[in-house]
Scaffold this motif. Structure first.
Motif, PDB file in Angstrom:
ATOM      1  N   PHE A  30      11.616  17.259   3.331  1.00 41.51           N
ATOM      2  CA  PHE A  30      12.128  18.567   3.756  1.00 41.51           C
ATOM      3  C   PHE A  30      11.560  18.959   5.116  1.00 41.51           C
ATOM      4  N   LEU A  31      10.252  18.803   5.283  1.00 41.43           N
ATOM      5  CA  LEU A  31       9.634  19.163   6.558  1.00 41.43           C
ATOM      6  C   LEU A  31      10.116  18.247   7.673  1.00 41.43           C
ATOM      7  N   ALA A  32      10.310  16.961   7.358  1.00 45.35           N
ATOM      8  CA  ALA A  32      10.772  16.012   8.365  1.00 45.35           C
ATOM      9  C   ALA A  32      12.187  16.324   8.826  1.00 45.35           C
ATOM     10  N   ALA A  33      13.048  16.731   7.889  1.00 45.11           N
ATOM     11  CA  ALA A  33      14.441  17.003   8.226  1.00 45.11           C
ATOM     12  C   ALA A  33      14.621  18.354   8.906  1.00 45.11           C
ATOM     13  N   SER A  34      13.820  19.337   8.507  1.00 52.24           N
ATOM     14  CA  SER A  34      13.986  20.683   9.054  1.00 52.24           C
ATOM     15  C   SER A  34      13.251  20.888  10.379  1.00 52.24           C
ATOM     16  N   TRP A  71       6.516  17.808  13.734  1.00 54.63           N
ATOM     17  CA  TRP A  71       6.298  16.924  12.583  1.00 54.63           C
ATOM     18  C   TRP A  71       4.812  16.797  12.270  1.00 54.63           C
ATOM     19  N   THR A  72       4.004  16.544  13.287  1.00 50.78           N
ATOM     20  CA  THR A  72       2.568  16.374  13.043  1.00 50.78           C
ATOM     21  C   THR A  72       1.908  17.694  12.664  1.00 50.78           C
ATOM     22  N   LYS A  73       2.406  18.793  13.200  1.00 47.13           N
ATOM     23  CA  LYS A  73       1.876  20.095  12.780  1.00 47.13           C
ATOM     24  C   LYS A  73       2.138  20.332  11.297  1.00 47.13           C
ATOM     25  N   ASN A  74       3.328  19.955  10.853  1.00 42.77           N
ATOM     26  CA  ASN A  74       3.640  20.089   9.427  1.00 42.77           C
ATOM     27  C   ASN A  74       2.716  19.213   8.579  1.00 42.77           C
ATOM     28  N   LEU A  75       2.423  18.023   9.069  1.00 35.26           N
ATOM     29  CA  LEU A  75       1.517  17.139   8.335  1.00 35.26           C
ATOM     30  C   LEU A  75       0.123  17.749   8.218  1.00 35.26           C
ATOM     31  N   VAL A 127       3.507   5.605   1.895  1.00 32.49           N
ATOM     32  CA  VAL A 127       4.948   5.381   1.753  1.00 32.49           C
ATOM     33  C   VAL A 127       5.724   6.680   1.970  1.00 32.49           C
ATOM     34  N   ALA A 128       5.259   7.773   1.343  1.00 25.97           N
ATOM     35  CA  ALA A 128       5.959   9.054   1.463  1.00 25.97           C
ATOM     36  C   ALA A 128       5.965   9.559   2.902  1.00 25.97           C
ATOM     37  N   VAL A 129       4.813   9.453   3.570  1.00 24.41           N
ATOM     38  CA  VAL A 129       4.711   9.998   4.920  1.00 24.41           C
ATOM     39  C   VAL A 129       5.448   9.120   5.939  1.00 24.41           C
ATOM     40  N   LEU A 130       5.400   7.809   5.768  1.00 26.99           N
ATOM     41  CA  LEU A 130       6.149   6.942   6.672  1.00 26.99           C
ATOM     42  C   LEU A 130       7.657   7.135   6.487  1.00 26.99           C
ATOM     43  N   LEU A 131       8.086   7.363   5.245  1.00 29.16           N
ATOM     44  CA  LEU A 131       9.483   7.715   5.014  1.00 29.16           C
ATOM     45  C   LEU A 131       9.822   9.008   5.748  1.00 29.16           C
ATOM     46  N   GLY A 132       8.916   9.988   5.664  1.00 35.18           N
ATOM     47  CA  GLY A 132       9.135  11.239   6.378  1.00 35.18           C
ATOM     48  C   GLY A 132       9.198  11.038   7.880  1.00 35.18           C
ATOM     49  N   ALA A 133       8.364  10.143   8.412  1.00 33.77           N
ATOM     50  CA  ALA A 133       8.376   9.872   9.851  1.00 33.77           C
ATOM     51  C   ALA A 133       9.722   9.303  10.292  1.00 33.77           C
ATOM     52  N   VAL A 134      10.280   8.403   9.481  1.00 36.01           N
ATOM     53  CA  VAL A 134      11.585   7.832   9.810  1.00 36.01           C
ATOM     54  C   VAL A 134      12.676   8.901   9.743  1.00 36.01           C
ATOM     55  N   VAL A 135      12.620   9.740   8.713  1.00 34.10           N
ATOM     56  CA  VAL A 135      13.594  10.832   8.601  1.00 34.10           C
ATOM     57  C   VAL A 135      13.483  11.775   9.797  1.00 34.10           C
ATOM     58  N   SER A 136      12.260  12.121  10.163  1.00 32.78           N
ATOM     59  CA  SER A 136      12.043  13.000  11.308  1.00 32.78           C
ATOM     60  C   SER A 136      12.614  12.386  12.578  1.00 32.78           C
TER      61      SER A 136
END
Length: 256
Positions: A30-34, A71-75, A127-136
């Motif tokens: 969600f954070l990666a897409a938004s 993205w990194t701020k959300n992380l 895995v979850a965060v790298l997936l988020g990075a790709v989505v972002s």
């Protein structure tokens, strides 16, 4: 080795059968897409909030690097808390329920018990965060027309070192403290301690306190590949290793 492999399979099944398998990926995606969309319309939102009667604020047009920074701020501002909560309840909840005592009747050692928790939590988070990075990156590319992948992946990789420090600190607290809330507080306290230490230039330059500013700088494309990058990463990995060793020692001495 067989006992350790069995524990790893058990930890993996625990991930898939609990709230973790849904919450962390959902939050990250969600954070990666938004994030890129929010970055694109930040100026419009500010203008609408100020109203037509207010003087216009001259702000630079947002770029793909701004989306990376979001993205990194959300992380560092949101995802870290989910990670800490996952690790903080990993050991003490199983001690209270009796699962730990039942598991350790079999061949696995107490050290393997702690290590497998750390390995699976780190793998799942990665895995979850790298997936988020790709989505972002994909959403950023769709919104801005172009987006470099390197800064996103590099920043995410450094953030994972920060996650390793916080996971191992939370596991240490989970091995020492019965209450999940108490262990969570320790993990969150470790995060804010790193934030405060990162304000001091010397601490940020040579210690894990620099992981957060380095993550943000990599995403923004301003970080150079010098000691200000490698020292925080190296010391962060060393600190995570030391915290994990301490968690194993504490757990070995604990009555179940």
């Amino acid at each position: 080795m067989n006992a350790t492999a069995a524990l790893l399979r058990l930890r993996t099944r625990e991930i898939f059968r609990t709230w973790r398998i849904w919450v962390l990926p959902a939050v990250v995606v969600f954070l990666a897409a938004s994030g890129p969309v929010l970055t694109q319309f930040t100026n419009d939102l500010l203008a609408a909030a100020l109203g037509s009667g207010q003087a216009a604020i001259a702000l630079p047009d947002p770029t793909a690097l701004d989306a990376n920074a979001q993205w990194t701020k959300n992380l560092t501002q949101l995802v870290v808390f989910v990670v800490v909560v996952m690790a903080a309840g990993a050991i003490n909840s199983e001690i209270r329920s009796g699962i730990a005592a039942l598991t350790l009747v079999k061949p696995p050692s107490r050290t393997a018990y702690v290590l497998t928790h750390a390995v699976v939590l780190l793998a799942f988070t990665s895995v979850a965060v790298l997936l988020g990075a790709v989505v972002s990156w994909l959403v950023t590319w769709a919104v801005f027309g172009s987006a470099p992948l390197g800064p996103v992946l590099a920043a995410t990789a450094v953030w994972l070192v920060l996650a390793a420090v916080l996971i191992t600190a939370s596991l240490l607290a989970s091995a020492a403290i019965d209450a999940v809330a108490g262990a969570t507080g320790v993990g969150i306290g470790a995060f804010f301690l790193l934030v405060l230490l990162g304000v001091a230039p010397q601490a940020a330059e040579y210690t894990p306190a620099g992981l957060i500013p380095v993550t943000n700088a990599l995403a923004a494309g301003t970080q150079t590949a010098d000691h200000t990058l490698w020292w925080p990463v190296a010391t962060g990995l060393l600190l995570a290793s030391a915290l994990l060793a301490a968690a194993a020692i504490v757990f070995r001495r604990r009555e179940l």
